[in-house]
Scaffold this motif. Structure first.
Motif, PDB file in Angstrom:
ATOM      1  N   MET A   1      21.189  -2.197  11.024  1.00  0.00           N
ATOM      2  CA  MET A   1      20.564  -2.130   9.740  1.00  0.00           C
ATOM      3  C   MET A   1      19.057  -2.575   9.664  1.00  0.00           C
ATOM      4  SD  MET A   1      19.503  -4.263   7.024  1.00  0.00           S
ATOM      5  CE  MET A   1      19.612  -5.901   7.635  1.00  0.00           C
ATOM      6  N   THR A   2      18.433  -1.738   8.804  1.00  0.00           N
ATOM      7  CA  THR A   2      16.828  -1.938   9.034  1.00  0.00           C
ATOM      8  C   THR A   2      16.287  -2.099   7.581  1.00  0.00           C
ATOM      9  OG1 THR A   2      16.657  -0.489  10.863  1.00  0.00           O
ATOM     10  CG2 THR A   2      14.798  -0.875   9.473  1.00  0.00           C
ATOM     11  N   ASN A   3      15.294  -3.176   7.215  1.00  0.00           N
ATOM     12  CA  ASN A   3      14.741  -3.139   6.093  1.00  0.00           C
ATOM     13  C   ASN A   3      13.527  -2.203   6.046  1.00  0.00           C
ATOM     14  OD1 ASN A   3      16.147  -5.238   4.739  1.00  0.00           O
ATOM     15  ND2 ASN A   3      15.496  -6.621   6.404  1.00  0.00           N
ATOM     16  N   HIS A   4      12.975  -1.730   5.065  1.00  0.00           N
ATOM     17  CA  HIS A   4      12.059  -0.646   4.785  1.00  0.00           C
ATOM     18  C   HIS A   4      11.207  -1.125   3.764  1.00  0.00           C
ATOM     19  CE1 HIS A   4      14.336   2.455   7.044  1.00  0.00           C
ATOM     20  NE2 HIS A   4      15.154   1.648   6.808  1.00  0.00           N
ATOM     21  N   ILE A   5       9.777  -1.153   3.949  1.00  0.00           N
ATOM     22  CA  ILE A   5       8.889  -1.105   2.936  1.00  0.00           C
ATOM     23  C   ILE A   5       8.237   0.035   2.695  1.00  0.00           C
ATOM     24  CG2 ILE A   5       6.372  -2.286   2.326  1.00  0.00           C
ATOM     25  CD1 ILE A   5       7.521  -4.859   3.753  1.00  0.00           C
ATOM     26  N   ALA A   6       8.273   0.597   1.466  1.00  0.00           N
ATOM     27  CA  ALA A   6       7.341   1.943   1.235  1.00  0.00           C
ATOM     28  C   ALA A   6       6.420   1.617   0.235  1.00  0.00           C
ATOM     29  CB  ALA A   6       8.676   2.874   0.612  1.00  0.00           C
ATOM     30  N   LEU A   7       5.343   2.389   0.713  1.00  0.00           N
ATOM     31  CA  LEU A   7       3.866   2.250  -0.120  1.00  0.00           C
ATOM     32  C   LEU A   7       3.805   3.460  -1.057  1.00  0.00           C
ATOM     33  CD1 LEU A   7       1.694   0.054   1.969  1.00  0.00           C
ATOM     34  CD2 LEU A   7       3.547  -0.583   0.397  1.00  0.00           C
ATOM     35  N   PHE A   8       3.692   3.557  -2.262  1.00  0.00           N
ATOM     36  CA  PHE A   8       3.572   4.855  -2.996  1.00  0.00           C
ATOM     37  C   PHE A   8       2.176   4.967  -3.152  1.00  0.00           C
ATOM     38  CE2 PHE A   8       2.664   6.916  -7.118  1.00  0.00           C
ATOM     39  CZ  PHE A   8       3.407   8.147  -7.020  1.00  0.00           C
ATOM     40  N   GLU A   9       1.519   5.775  -2.552  1.00  0.00           N
ATOM     41  CA  GLU A   9       0.065   6.350  -2.407  1.00  0.00           C
ATOM     42  C   GLU A   9      -0.813   5.199  -2.536  1.00  0.00           C
ATOM     43  OE1 GLU A   9      -0.457   8.812  -6.148  1.00  0.00           O
ATOM     44  OE2 GLU A   9       0.942  10.317  -5.491  1.00  0.00           O
ATOM     45  N   PRO A  10      -0.703   4.506  -1.510  1.00  0.00           N
ATOM     46  CA  PRO A  10      -1.440   3.474  -1.216  1.00  0.00           C
ATOM     47  C   PRO A  10      -3.066   3.547  -1.303  1.00  0.00           C
ATOM     48  CG  PRO A  10      -0.488   3.810   0.769  1.00  0.00           C
ATOM     49  CD  PRO A  10       0.091   4.759  -0.207  1.00  0.00           C
ATOM     50  N   LEU A  11      -3.840   2.767  -1.971  1.00  0.00           N
ATOM     51  CA  LEU A  11      -5.463   3.076  -1.961  1.00  0.00           C
ATOM     52  C   LEU A  11      -6.292   2.301  -1.083  1.00  0.00           C
ATOM     53  CD1 LEU A  11      -5.715   3.379  -5.969  1.00  0.00           C
ATOM     54  CD2 LEU A  11      -5.776   5.209  -4.180  1.00  0.00           C
ATOM     55  N   MET A  12      -5.804   1.010  -0.761  1.00  0.00           N
ATOM     56  CA  MET A  12      -6.681   0.077  -0.172  1.00  0.00           C
ATOM     57  C   MET A  12      -6.200  -0.212   1.209  1.00  0.00           C
ATOM     58  SD  MET A  12      -7.056  -2.573  -3.238  1.00  0.00           S
ATOM     59  CE  MET A  12      -7.441  -1.832  -4.844  1.00  0.00           C
ATOM     60  N   PRO A  13      -6.857   0.163   2.271  1.00  0.00           N
ATOM     61  CA  PRO A  13      -6.501  -0.026   3.560  1.00  0.00           C
ATOM     62  C   PRO A  13      -6.077  -1.422   4.015  1.00  0.00           C
ATOM     63  CG  PRO A  13      -8.974   0.550   3.622  1.00  0.00           C
ATOM     64  CD  PRO A  13      -8.398   0.760   2.204  1.00  0.00           C
ATOM     65  N   ALA A  14      -6.866  -2.353   3.603  1.00  0.00           N
ATOM     66  CA  ALA A  14      -6.739  -3.741   3.803  1.00  0.00           C
ATOM     67  C   ALA A  14      -5.270  -4.114   3.442  1.00  0.00           C
ATOM     68  CB  ALA A  14      -7.803  -4.743   3.309  1.00  0.00           C
ATOM     69  N   ASN A  15      -4.891  -3.680   2.280  1.00  0.00           N
ATOM     70  CA  ASN A  15      -3.538  -3.945   1.815  1.00  0.00           C
ATOM     71  C   ASN A  15      -2.466  -3.267   2.823  1.00  0.00           C
ATOM     72  OD1 ASN A  15      -3.977  -5.608  -0.245  1.00  0.00           O
ATOM     73  ND2 ASN A  15      -3.975  -3.902  -1.826  1.00  0.00           N
ATOM     74  N   THR A  16      -2.742  -2.187   3.242  1.00  0.00           N
ATOM     75  CA  THR A  16      -1.699  -1.240   3.956  1.00  0.00           C
ATOM     76  C   THR A  16      -1.707  -1.898   5.419  1.00  0.00           C
ATOM     77  OG1 THR A  16      -2.063   0.531   2.759  1.00  0.00           O
ATOM     78  CG2 THR A  16      -1.126   0.796   4.949  1.00  0.00           C
ATOM     79  N   GLY A  17      -2.891  -2.266   6.034  1.00  0.00           N
ATOM     80  CA  GLY A  17      -3.032  -3.159   7.158  1.00  0.00           C
ATOM     81  C   GLY A  17      -2.310  -4.387   7.218  1.00  0.00           C
ATOM     82  N   ASN A  18      -2.445  -5.497   6.276  1.00  0.00           N
ATOM     83  CA  ASN A  18      -1.644  -6.504   6.182  1.00  0.00           C
ATOM     84  C   ASN A  18      -0.192  -6.375   6.161  1.00  0.00           C
ATOM     85  OD1 ASN A  18      -4.076  -8.092   6.224  1.00  0.00           O
ATOM     86  ND2 ASN A  18      -4.286  -8.075   3.996  1.00  0.00           N
ATOM     87  N   ILE A  19       0.275  -5.254   5.229  1.00  0.00           N
ATOM     88  CA  ILE A  19       1.476  -4.937   5.147  1.00  0.00           C
ATOM     89  C   ILE A  19       2.131  -4.555   6.464  1.00  0.00           C
ATOM     90  CG2 ILE A  19       3.288  -3.560   3.982  1.00  0.00           C
ATOM     91  CD1 ILE A  19       1.359  -3.675   1.492  1.00  0.00           C
ATOM     92  N   ALA A  20       1.337  -3.916   7.274  1.00  0.00           N
ATOM     93  CA  ALA A  20       1.658  -3.413   8.533  1.00  0.00           C
ATOM     94  C   ALA A  20       1.901  -4.408   9.637  1.00  0.00           C
ATOM     95  CB  ALA A  20       0.705  -2.475   9.027  1.00  0.00           C
ATOM     96  N   ARG A  21       0.928  -5.308   9.478  1.00  0.00           N
ATOM     97  CA  ARG A  21       1.252  -6.568  10.127  1.00  0.00           C
ATOM     98  C   ARG A  21       2.610  -7.455  10.083  1.00  0.00           C
ATOM     99  NH1 ARG A  21      -2.448 -10.277  13.107  1.00  0.00           N
ATOM    100  NH2 ARG A  21      -4.057  -8.684  12.021  1.00  0.00           N
ATOM    101  N   THR A  22       2.947  -7.420   8.623  1.00  0.00           N
ATOM    102  CA  THR A  22       4.186  -8.110   8.236  1.00  0.00           C
ATOM    103  C   THR A  22       5.326  -7.178   8.629  1.00  0.00           C
ATOM    104  OG1 THR A  22       3.163  -8.927   6.037  1.00  0.00           O
ATOM    105  CG2 THR A  22       5.597  -8.725   6.269  1.00  0.00           C
TER     106      THR A  22
END
Length: 169
Positions: A1-22
């Motif tokens: 089993m895996t959990n997944h986070i999906a980002l729909f059309e993300p705009l801000m690289p800092a948010n995506t970077g923080n989420i990638a770290r998580t």
């Protein structure tokens, strides 16, 4: 089993970077649904200090329909939005026989309204006051994924860590 986070059309690289770290810290797969508001080539990632990017399982999707086509069981898809009466922490994420998918919308406009209206049973909300429009995307993703992991007994995660000095004994 895996959990997944999906980002729909993300705009801000800092948010995506923080989420990638998580995602790297939790073993969660990250899905990025195009178009993206930034580049993810190696040069840009290194400049942003994202040295953990290679520890993240990332899947790219051309659009929302392409992403949805990859989910084997839509019952385990959750739309994170403020437009819901269902609270995220009341949802049962303990079923470890299926992957869980948490879909987050674009920072400026969220998820497509028609899509959410067609799937109200999948919509989950984080309670907050009416003093702000929305919570920060990366904070929201961390709250939701850690609630799912808590319910799953933090399976696969290191529950304690020792100081380097203590490891030598």
């Amino acid at each position: 089993m895996t959990n997944h986070i999906a980002l729909f059309e993300p705009l801000m690289p800092a948010n995506t970077g923080n989420i990638a770290r998580t995602c790297a810290a939790t073993g969660t797969t990250l899905h990025l649904i195009r178009p993206l508001g930034f580049q993810t080539d190696d040069k840009h990632l290194k400049r942003a200090g994202l040295d953990y990017w290679d520890n993240v399982n990332i899947e790219y999707h051309d659009d929302l329909d392409a992403f949805l086509a990859t989910i084997p069981d839509q019952r385990y898809l959750y739309l994170i939005t403020k437009f819901s009466n269902l609270v995220y922490s009341d949802q049962d994420f303990t079923d470890t026989t299926h992957d869980h998918y948490f879909l987050f919308g674009k920072e400026t406009t969220g998820l497509p309204e028609d899509f959410m209206r067609d799937n109200p049973e999948k919509c989950l909300r984080i309670p907050m006051t009416d003093k702000v429009r929305a919570l920060n995307l990366s904070n929201t993703a961390a709250l939701v994924i850690y609630e799912a992991l808590r319910q799953q007994q933090f399976a696969g995660l290191e529950l304690s860590h020792r100081y380097e000095h203590d490891k030598l004994k």
